[in-house]
Motif scaffolding. Structure first.
Motif, PDB file in Angstrom:
ATOM      1  N   ASP A 102     -10.451  16.536 -15.621  1.00 23.71           N
ATOM      2  CA  ASP A 102      -9.093  16.563 -16.175  1.00 23.71           C
ATOM      3  C   ASP A 102      -8.587  15.142 -16.415  1.00 23.71           C
ATOM      4  OD1 ASP A 102      -6.511  17.740 -16.791  1.00 23.71           O
ATOM      5  OD2 ASP A 102      -5.855  16.910 -14.866  1.00 23.71           O
ATOM      6  N   MET A 103      -8.175  14.851 -17.659  1.00 21.48           N
ATOM      7  CA  MET A 103      -7.629  13.526 -17.988  1.00 21.48           C
ATOM      8  C   MET A 103      -6.120  13.651 -18.110  1.00 21.48           C
ATOM      9  SD  MET A 103     -10.259  11.593 -18.192  1.00 21.48           S
ATOM     10  CE  MET A 103      -9.984  10.178 -19.232  1.00 21.48           C
ATOM     11  N   PRO A 104      -5.367  13.175 -17.135  1.00 21.42           N
ATOM     12  CA  PRO A 104      -3.912  13.387 -17.180  1.00 21.42           C
ATOM     13  C   PRO A 104      -3.262  12.727 -18.390  1.00 21.42           C
ATOM     14  CG  PRO A 104      -4.515  11.865 -15.414  1.00 21.42           C
ATOM     15  CD  PRO A 104      -5.793  12.424 -15.946  1.00 21.42           C
ATOM     16  N   THR A 105      -3.899  11.677 -18.892  1.00 23.15           N
ATOM     17  CA  THR A 105      -3.267  10.981 -20.017  1.00 23.15           C
ATOM     18  C   THR A 105      -3.334  11.802 -21.308  1.00 23.15           C
ATOM     19  OG1 THR A 105      -5.363   9.799 -20.175  1.00 23.15           O
ATOM     20  CG2 THR A 105      -3.500   8.623 -19.201  1.00 23.15           C
ATOM     21  N   THR A 106      -4.053  12.924 -21.303  1.00 23.15           N
ATOM     22  CA  THR A 106      -4.052  13.750 -22.506  1.00 23.15           C
ATOM     23  C   THR A 106      -2.795  14.615 -22.589  1.00 23.15           C
ATOM     24  OG1 THR A 106      -5.282  15.505 -21.407  1.00 23.15           O
ATOM     25  CG2 THR A 106      -6.582  13.878 -22.649  1.00 23.15           C
ATOM     26  N   TYR A 107      -2.078  14.763 -21.489  1.00 23.90           N
ATOM     27  CA  TYR A 107      -0.859  15.578 -21.554  1.00 23.90           C
ATOM     28  C   TYR A 107       0.356  14.899 -20.910  1.00 23.90           C
ATOM     29  CZ  TYR A 107      -2.862  16.883 -17.007  1.00 23.90           C
ATOM     30  OH  TYR A 107      -3.422  16.845 -15.759  1.00 23.90           O
ATOM     31  N   LEU A 108       0.150  13.707 -20.393  1.00 22.23           N
ATOM     32  CA  LEU A 108       1.281  12.955 -19.845  1.00 22.23           C
ATOM     33  C   LEU A 108       1.272  11.568 -20.484  1.00 22.23           C
ATOM     34  CD1 LEU A 108       1.006  13.587 -15.969  1.00 22.23           C
ATOM     35  CD2 LEU A 108       2.715  14.559 -17.520  1.00 22.23           C
ATOM     36  N   PRO A 109       2.453  10.975 -20.726  1.00 25.97           N
ATOM     37  CA  PRO A 109       2.476   9.607 -21.239  1.00 25.97           C
ATOM     38  C   PRO A 109       1.775   8.668 -20.258  1.00 25.97           C
ATOM     39  CG  PRO A 109       4.696  10.553 -21.175  1.00 25.97           C
ATOM     40  CD  PRO A 109       3.790  11.519 -20.490  1.00 25.97           C
ATOM     41  N   ARG A 110       1.003   7.742 -20.782  1.00 21.93           N
ATOM     42  CA  ARG A 110       0.278   6.798 -19.951  1.00 21.93           C
ATOM     43  C   ARG A 110       1.189   6.077 -18.966  1.00 21.93           C
ATOM     44  NH1 ARG A 110      -4.589   4.522 -20.108  1.00 21.93           N
ATOM     45  NH2 ARG A 110      -5.042   5.670 -22.007  1.00 21.93           N
ATOM     46  N   GLU A 111       2.399   5.699 -19.454  1.00 19.88           N
ATOM     47  CA  GLU A 111       3.320   4.944 -18.581  1.00 19.88           C
ATOM     48  C   GLU A 111       3.686   5.783 -17.350  1.00 19.88           C
ATOM     49  OE1 GLU A 111       4.743   5.692 -22.085  1.00 19.88           O
ATOM     50  OE2 GLU A 111       2.889   4.518 -22.267  1.00 19.88           O
ATOM     51  N   GLU A 112       3.797   7.085 -17.586  1.00 25.12           N
ATOM     52  CA  GLU A 112       4.168   7.947 -16.466  1.00 25.12           C
ATOM     53  C   GLU A 112       3.030   8.013 -15.442  1.00 25.12           C
ATOM     54  OE1 GLU A 112       5.992  11.610 -17.820  1.00 25.12           O
ATOM     55  OE2 GLU A 112       5.586  12.524 -15.852  1.00 25.12           O
ATOM     56  N   VAL A 113       1.816   8.127 -15.939  1.00 27.60           N
ATOM     57  CA  VAL A 113       0.657   8.161 -15.052  1.00 27.60           C
ATOM     58  C   VAL A 113       0.578   6.849 -14.273  1.00 27.60           C
ATOM     59  CG1 VAL A 113      -1.868   8.264 -14.977  1.00 27.60           C
ATOM     60  CG2 VAL A 113      -0.603   9.771 -16.538  1.00 27.60           C
ATOM     61  N   GLU A 114       0.792   5.750 -14.973  1.00 22.54           N
ATOM     62  CA  GLU A 114       0.696   4.443 -14.305  1.00 22.54           C
ATOM     63  C   GLU A 114       1.820   4.241 -13.297  1.00 22.54           C
ATOM     64  OE1 GLU A 114       0.327   1.753 -17.610  1.00 22.54           O
ATOM     65  OE2 GLU A 114      -1.829   2.163 -17.816  1.00 22.54           O
ATOM     66  N   ALA A 115       2.987   4.774 -13.621  1.00 22.90           N
ATOM     67  CA  ALA A 115       4.116   4.636 -12.689  1.00 22.90           C
ATOM     68  C   ALA A 115       3.821   5.384 -11.389  1.00 22.90           C
ATOM     69  CB  ALA A 115       5.395   5.157 -13.340  1.00 22.90           C
ATOM     70  N   GLU A 116       3.185   6.551 -11.493  1.00 23.78           N
ATOM     71  CA  GLU A 116       2.796   7.300 -10.283  1.00 23.78           C
ATOM     72  C   GLU A 116       1.750   6.506  -9.502  1.00 23.78           C
ATOM     73  OE1 GLU A 116       2.263  11.542  -9.921  1.00 23.78           O
ATOM     74  OE2 GLU A 116       4.373  11.054  -9.617  1.00 23.78           O
ATOM     75  N   GLU A 117       0.765   6.007 -10.226  1.00 21.95           N
ATOM     76  CA  GLU A 117      -0.315   5.272  -9.573  1.00 21.95           C
ATOM     77  C   GLU A 117       0.214   4.058  -8.814  1.00 21.95           C
ATOM     78  OE1 GLU A 117      -3.876   6.468 -12.736  1.00 21.95           O
ATOM     79  OE2 GLU A 117      -2.957   4.487 -12.827  1.00 21.95           O
ATOM     80  N   ALA A 118       1.288   3.491  -9.312  1.00 25.37           N
ATOM     81  CA  ALA A 118       1.872   2.325  -8.639  1.00 25.37           C
ATOM     82  C   ALA A 118       2.365   2.691  -7.246  1.00 25.37           C
ATOM     83  CB  ALA A 118       3.008   1.756  -9.477  1.00 25.37           C
ATOM     84  N   HIS A 119       2.570   3.980  -7.034  1.00 23.67           N
ATOM     85  CA  HIS A 119       3.026   4.425  -5.708  1.00 23.67           C
ATOM     86  C   HIS A 119       1.890   5.013  -4.892  1.00 23.67           C
ATOM     87  CE1 HIS A 119       7.266   3.530  -5.593  1.00 23.67           C
ATOM     88  NE2 HIS A 119       7.269   3.706  -6.909  1.00 23.67           N
ATOM     89  N   ASP A 120       0.704   4.540  -5.110  1.00 20.27           N
ATOM     90  CA  ASP A 120      -0.442   4.950  -4.304  1.00 20.27           C
ATOM     91  C   ASP A 120      -0.053   4.984  -2.821  1.00 20.27           C
ATOM     92  OD1 ASP A 120      -2.775   5.155  -2.862  1.00 20.27           O
ATOM     93  OD2 ASP A 120      -3.894   3.721  -4.079  1.00 20.27           O
ATOM     94  N   PRO A 121      -0.170   6.147  -2.189  1.00 13.99           N
ATOM     95  CA  PRO A 121       0.248   6.223  -0.781  1.00 13.99           C
ATOM     96  C   PRO A 121      -0.506   5.245   0.124  1.00 13.99           C
ATOM     97  CG  PRO A 121      -0.820   8.268  -1.498  1.00 13.99           C
ATOM     98  CD  PRO A 121      -0.591   7.440  -2.722  1.00 13.99           C
ATOM     99  N   LEU A 122      -1.725   4.890  -0.255  1.00 12.71           N
ATOM    100  CA  LEU A 122      -2.456   3.929   0.581  1.00 12.71           C
ATOM    101  C   LEU A 122      -1.772   2.555   0.557  1.00 12.71           C
ATOM    102  CD1 LEU A 122      -4.580   6.132   0.806  1.00 12.71           C
ATOM    103  CD2 LEU A 122      -6.333   4.379   0.540  1.00 12.71           C
ATOM    104  N   LEU A 123      -1.210   2.196  -0.586  1.00  8.12           N
ATOM    105  CA  LEU A 123      -0.485   0.916  -0.647  1.00  8.12           C
ATOM    106  C   LEU A 123       0.782   0.984   0.199  1.00  8.12           C
ATOM    107  CD1 LEU A 123      -0.885  -0.063  -4.409  1.00  8.12           C
ATOM    108  CD2 LEU A 123      -1.762  -1.341  -2.435  1.00  8.12           C
ATOM    109  N   HIS A 124       1.456   2.147   0.142  1.00  9.28           N
ATOM    110  CA  HIS A 124       2.638   2.297   1.012  1.00  9.28           C
ATOM    111  C   HIS A 124       2.230   2.196   2.482  1.00  9.28           C
ATOM    112  CE1 HIS A 124       6.022   3.120  -1.654  1.00  9.28           C
ATOM    113  NE2 HIS A 124       5.229   3.864  -2.425  1.00  9.28           N
ATOM    114  N   MET A 125       1.104   2.790   2.808  1.00 10.17           N
ATOM    115  CA  MET A 125       0.663   2.737   4.211  1.00 10.17           C
ATOM    116  C   MET A 125       0.366   1.293   4.625  1.00 10.17           C
ATOM    117  SD  MET A 125      -1.853   6.025   4.720  1.00 10.17           S
ATOM    118  CE  MET A 125      -1.521   7.532   3.827  1.00 10.17           C
ATOM    119  N   VAL A 126      -0.333   0.554   3.769  1.00  8.75           N
ATOM    120  CA  VAL A 126      -0.662  -0.830   4.116  1.00  8.75           C
ATOM    121  C   VAL A 126       0.643  -1.613   4.313  1.00  8.75           C
ATOM    122  CG1 VAL A 126      -1.797  -2.949   3.359  1.00  8.75           C
ATOM    123  CG2 VAL A 126      -2.870  -0.737   2.906  1.00  8.75           C
ATOM    124  N   ARG A 127       1.586  -1.376   3.414  1.00 10.50           N
ATOM    125  CA  ARG A 127       2.882  -2.056   3.554  1.00 10.50           C
ATOM    126  C   ARG A 127       3.530  -1.723   4.896  1.00 10.50           C
ATOM    127  NH1 ARG A 127       7.789   0.077   3.015  1.00 10.50           N
ATOM    128  NH2 ARG A 127       7.106   1.910   1.856  1.00 10.50           N
TER     129      ARG A 127
END
Ligand SMILES: Cc1ncc(C[n+]2csc(CCOP(=O)(O)OP(=O)(O)O)c2C)c(N)n1
Ligand SMILES: [Mg+2]
Lengths: 339, 726
Positions: B289-314
């Motif tokens: 499944d390629m999310p960018t085929t049905y969601l705007p790329r910016e939206e996908v990237e905005a979600e990715e920016a909130h990777d829970p692993l990065l929040h955990m490291v923080r």
């Protein structure tokens, strides 16, 4: 760099041929510290024991001597390791104390305090004894039915009046059972002798890892504070196959296990090796410390864990010859592979 | 570049640069060591997701649906106990990994990789499917059918309370356990899910204990369809009986604190709660499944920016539990470790033959304590005045009632549940007096929802009960059928026989009910019950057989952990006479409680060898009616009652018809997909006899005078017999 799991041996590994091992100890100051502590406790120094002209079973296998000797040899070997990356540390029985130190959950000095205290307490009380018996045949083919049979024999014996006999250590293809004299005797009478040696009593051993040791565990907790313990620096695999990870280890829990469950419940070395293999997939299993007797148990544990498809002694030997999986630091030619 | 690579590289770059997403600072009761544990589980989960994709590329892995973005579930796991049975959403790898840390001796990474590799050594499914699950961790495997695990989670939670008063021999859950059940935000809309929320609320609303923690993992989307903003919160904030909690699943400190509060509420109040957990979905729905085929790329990237692993490291860094540099090291070490383990796991063997795949369809037998049956006094107490009539011929419904009485006396772990089974005693009176005899705890009048009834049974079976659920009418099984087909029947298969949900499901059905009749109450199709691997379908044709077969069904459930359906022909419940008014020929005496008909044994009447009529249920009754006319025309006849409709007792049927010149199959179910199709095929393969069949037409059943017009009758049987033997 090759990745290795370090395995710390238990009691019974410092034998006649190990005299002089501490000559290899890489940190003279540390050894001097151990000796000073022994002197302060009115115990013969490790250096003196190790450099004795002759090996004395009655002296060298006593808990208050053997434990610290084996610990020092093991720790020394771990300090001498080169060209491998240790990804996890485990041990058998008393080797757990060594493992704690080799993994950094105890400093070398604190590790000495723990092992020497526990070895001394065990010797002072010397409750019960241990006996060892194989459940694999000489080709090491897994045979769970035979294991269950031996345990059933022990379970029956321990129901007899004044008899105790329970599992002490799951040691690869062997079971170490422990109990009182009546229990041990009854087991000797119940099983046919095997391989010319078994069932074999372990001299100067107590009924380790059984409920009989509850008083020793209590004395240990009274003598040794929790503050001796710290976060391990390496993953540490205990006698249940449980992994204690750096950063996520609760000190209180590690203390409780070490001076509680570990002392009074069966020690599953097979599970420890299973976890080591399956959760770290190392290139090498390195047995530190004196002696070479643990190698068989490690190999058998790997077979029992279906590790890399090995299903018999021949499979293991083929694998070992082609590309050594197991290194015993007690064997000079193997030691050379990792130091 | 795949999203999984992008997310991975972002993590490495941002963690090294300490470029963290904004979020709340760490706070609450989460201990630093546990915070690191959660992070380690999260790293393992993430590494497994990436490895599963790599394995698929190499042809060594077969399923890639992942948990990335849902790693905060590890914090929920630590707020629970490993003895709290967990029915997991497919994105809960981190939950399972964290739980594995609570149970000594687990080799979770290796085990999960064996499952990815579909190795026969996979400890949960034995190489049958990539599923989350573990016997040691109290995580029964789930199917992929959205929300179908929710009804049984309600049942399992109910079973904890039930076992407190009446602990079954094979109970699994401690009295103070709770049940955990998670699912996605889109799944929450499924009618099966809605039924389960409703059943949980309905139960708790009447102050019955139901210690169940629902967790909705709200990533805002189901494959490509978004959940309307605020939908989950607004739908669940004010449900009666269901307490709502909410946490940000990207914040492990908040998640742990809230999960602990929710778990404490459920555990101490014995009431259900709904924990709404905000998550994100990284890398799209599954491998392809390629999310960018049905969601705007910016939206996908905005979600990715909130990777829970990065929040955990923080948060780990901020709380002092673990400096970011060390966290990065753990991430890399874990990835390396998982790659190494995968290299080993992918060398392990796979299932090869059909026999190996099928070995777990039927669970292994389980040892049960012997029982001597009830004392004479207990029996006298339970049966009361019925005992006076016990030696007189009775109608089938009465004999079933007595059989149930004896079974419930003998096995305290038998419980019944269904619509109107208790107080009313069933719409046909089959369960009358059982509430007086055994109390409401064992005779549960459920809410009106067939999925909930079956879910209750499945869940209770998983805690050692032997449920006897009832579906009031065969026609109403169909909207709940997946609970049998997709859930109950597959549990042993997906757990390699380690989990089972034995039961005897009683269903009233089939045609010929004068007056009332009609399709609504006289459905005559059993097709949906006949192709389910492992399911046993039994159908008696008279009271004595019903008693003896029902006892065998109880034994099959109790000792052999089998899933059994007992189909009771409604028209035969009150049947007294065979040929003439008041001849009483279709009534029987109650067989002694130790008499049974073994599974697979067929019934035989007569031994004529011109004709064997092979039939079941009402067909057996009608064939007996037709018998005098057939024999008087010189056809020596026997009647074989098949009794067991699935699996067909093929060998017994062959033996019972041996030497017969003709076989007439009389089948009251439909021509297409009916039982006769299988019987014809079998005799065609196994017998030289000349074959014919008489079946119902491909029709629904009418009510009123034409109630039996579409089905075989005594007259049509006689005619078919004569024609066949001409
Ligand atoms: C009954 C059923 N219908 C459809 C599907 C196909 N399907 C699998 S996952 C899914 C979306 C689920 O979304 P959600 O519940 O939000 O979970 P998420 O994947 O987002 O975690 C669908 C439609 C299914 N598995 N079961
Ligand atoms: Mg979703």
């Amino acid at each position: 760099m090759r990745k290795a799991v370090l395995i710390c041996p238990g009691r019974g590994t410092y034998t006649k041929t190990e005299l002089g091992s501490l000559a290899r100890f890489p940190d003279r100051n540390l050894l001097a510290h151990f000796d000073a502590r022994r002197t302060a406790l009115n115990q013969e120094t490790l250096t003196a024991l190790d450099s004795a002209a002759t090996y004395s079973v009655s002296k060298h296998t006593r808990g208050d001597n053997a434990s610290a000797l084996i610990y020092a040899c093991t720790l020394g070997d771990s300090l001498a390791l080169q060209v491998v990356e240790i990804v996890a540390v485990t041990g058998n029985s008393m080797g757990w104390y060594s493992a704690l130190a080799c993994a950094g959950a105890l400093t070398p000095q604190n590790g000495f305090e723990v092992v020497n205290t526990m070895g001394t307490l065990m010797q002072q009380s010397l409750i019960g004894g241990q006996i060892i018996h194989p459940f694999l045949d000489e080709n090491w083919r897994p045979n769970p039915a035979r294991r269950a049979e031996l345990l059933a024999i022990a379970a029956e014996i321990t129901t007899r009046p004044d008899h105790t006999l329970t599992l002490s250590i799951d040691l690869g293809g062997m079971l170490v059972l422990a109990g009182n004299e009546a229990g041990l005797k009854a087991f000797e009478a119940a099983v046919p002798p095997e391989q010319g040696r078994f069932p074999m009593r372990l001299a100067n051993h107590a009924a380790f890892h059984t409920a009989l040791q509850a008083p020793v565990a209590a004395q240990g907790r009274a003598a040794l504070p929790e503050t001796l313990f710290q976060q391990p620096q390496k993953p540490l695999i205990d006698g249940r196959g449980q992994i204690w990870w750096p950063g996520s280890t609760r000190k209180a829990a590690l203390y409780d296990y070490t001076l509680g469950h570990q002392v009074t419940e069966p020690y599953d070395f097979t599970a420890a090796i299973r976890s080591a293999a399956r959760e770290f997939a190392p290139d090498l299993f390195i047995i530190a410390g004196p002696g070479t007797t643990l190698g068989g148990a490690v190999a058998q544990s790997l077979i029992l864990s279906h590790w890399q498809g090995m299903a018999s002694k021949a499979d293991f030997q083929t694998r070992q010859t082609a590309n050594p999986l197991l290194v015993s630091m007690g064997l000079p030619e193997q030691r050379a592979l990792v130091t | 570049m795949g999203r999984s690579v992008i997310v991975h590289e972002n993590f490495l770059r941002r963690a090294a640069a300490r470029d963290f997403p904004q979020g709340a600072p760490p706070s609450g009761p989460l201990a630093p060591e546990d915070a690191v544990s959660i992070y380690r589980a999260a790293c393992t989960s993430r590494a497994l997701d990436r490895t599963s994709r790599e394995m698929q590329r190499q042809g060594k892995g077969f399923y890639t649906i992942g948990s990335s973005g849902h790693e905060g579930l590890a914090a929920v796991a630590l707020a629970l106990r490993p003895t709290d049975m967990a029915f997991l959403h497919y994105r809960d790898a981190a939950f399972q990994i964290a739980r594995a840390g609570q149970v000594p001796g687990q080799t979770i990474a290796y085990d999960m990789l064996l499952s990815f590799a579909a190795s026969s050594e996979d400890p949960i499914s034995g190489g049958r499917h990539k599923v989350l699950g573990s016997k040691a961790l109290n995580i029964p495997p789930q199917t992929s059918t959205i929300a179908s695990h929710l009804p049984k989670a309600v049942g399992a939670a109910y079973a904890i309370g039930a076992a407190k008063k009446n602990r079954p021999e094979h109970a699994e859950l401690p009295d103070d356990a709770i049940v955990y059940c998670s699912f996605g935000d889109a799944s929450a809309n499924h009618s099966t899910a809605q039924g389960a929320f409703n059943a949980a609320g309905w139960t708790a609303y009447q102050n019955l204990p139901l210690p169940l923690l629902f967790v909705c993992e709200d990533n805002g989307i189901g494959i490509s369809t978004k959940t309307p903003t605020g939908w989950i919160a607004n739908s669940f904030k004010h449900r009666p009986g269901l307490k709502y909690f909410h946490a940000n699943g990207l914040d492990i400190f908040e998640t742990y604190r809230t999960a602990q509060e929710a778990a404490a509420y459920v555990r101490t109040r014995r009431k259900p709660a709904f924990l709404h957990l905000k998550t994100i979905r990284l890398y799209g729905h599954a491998g392809a499944d390629m999310p960018t085929t049905y969601l705007p790329r910016e939206e996908v990237e905005a979600e990715e920016a909130h990777d829970p692993l990065l929040h955990m490291v923080r948060q780990l860094d901020q709380s002092g539990a673990l400096p970011a540099a060390q966290a990065l090291e753990i991430y890399n070490d874990t990835a390396d470790r998982i790659t190494r383990i995968a290299a080993e796991a992918t060398t392990r063997p796979h299932l090869k033959t059909a026999a190996e795949v099928m070995a777990a369809i039927i669970p292994p037998p389980r040892p049960c304590k012997p029982t001597n049956g009830p004392s004479a006094e207990a029996r006298a107490n339970a049966f009361g005045s019925d005992l006076k009539q016990i030696d007189e011929p009775q109608i089938m419904s009465r004999l079933i009632n007595w059989t149930l009485t004896d079974l419930m006396l003998t096995h305290p772990e038998i419980v019944m549940m269904g619509e109107d089974v208790g107080r009313k005693g069933g719409v046909y009176g089959v369960t009358q007096k059982l509430t007086q005899r055994f109390g409401q705890a064992r005779m549960i009048d459920t809410l009106l929802d067939e999925q909930s009834i079956l879910g209750l049974a499945i869940g209770m079976a998983q805690n050692g009960f032997i449920p006897f659920p009832e579906i009031q009418f065969l026609a109403y099984l169909h909207n709940a059928e997946d609970q049998l087909r997709g859930e109950a029947a597959t549990l042993p298969f997906f757990s390699n026989g380690q989990y089972s949900n034995p039961m005897v499901l009683r269903i009233a059905g089939l045609g010929y009910q004068k007056g009332f009749g009609g399709h609504f109450h006289n459905d005559n199709s059993v097709a949906v019950l006949r192709d389910i691997p492992g399911l046993i379908l039994a159908c008696p044709s008279n009271g004595a057989d019903a008693a003896k077969m029902l006892r065998e069904c109880a034994r099959l459930a109790r000792e052999e952990q089998r899933l059994v359906v007992f189909l009771e022909p409604i028209a035969l419940y009150p049947m007294r006479d065979l040929h003439t008014d008041k001849d009483g020929l279709w009534m029987q005496r109650y067989p002694a409680p130790d008499e049974t008909i073994p599974f697979g044994e067929v019934g035989q009447h007569g031994d004529g060898d011109d004709l064997a009529i092979v039939t079941f249920g009402n067909g057996n009754y009608l064939s007996h009616q037709a018998l005098p006319a057939i024999t008087s025309s010189g056809i020596k006849t026997r009647i074989i009652d098949t009794r067991w409709l699935s699996p067909l007792p093929k060998d017994a049927l062959t033996a019972a018809t041996k030497g017969c010149k003709h076989i007439l199959i009389v089948d009251e179910t439909r021509h297409s997909g009916g039982v006769a199709e299988a019987l014809m095929a079998h005799f065609h393969e196994a017998s030289p006899a000349k074959l014919a069949r008489l079946t119902a037409t491909d029709s629904f059943i009418a009510t009123g005078p034409a109630y039996a017009a579409t089905m075989p009758s005594a007259a049509s049987i006689t005619q078919a017999a004569k024609e066949l033997c001409k």
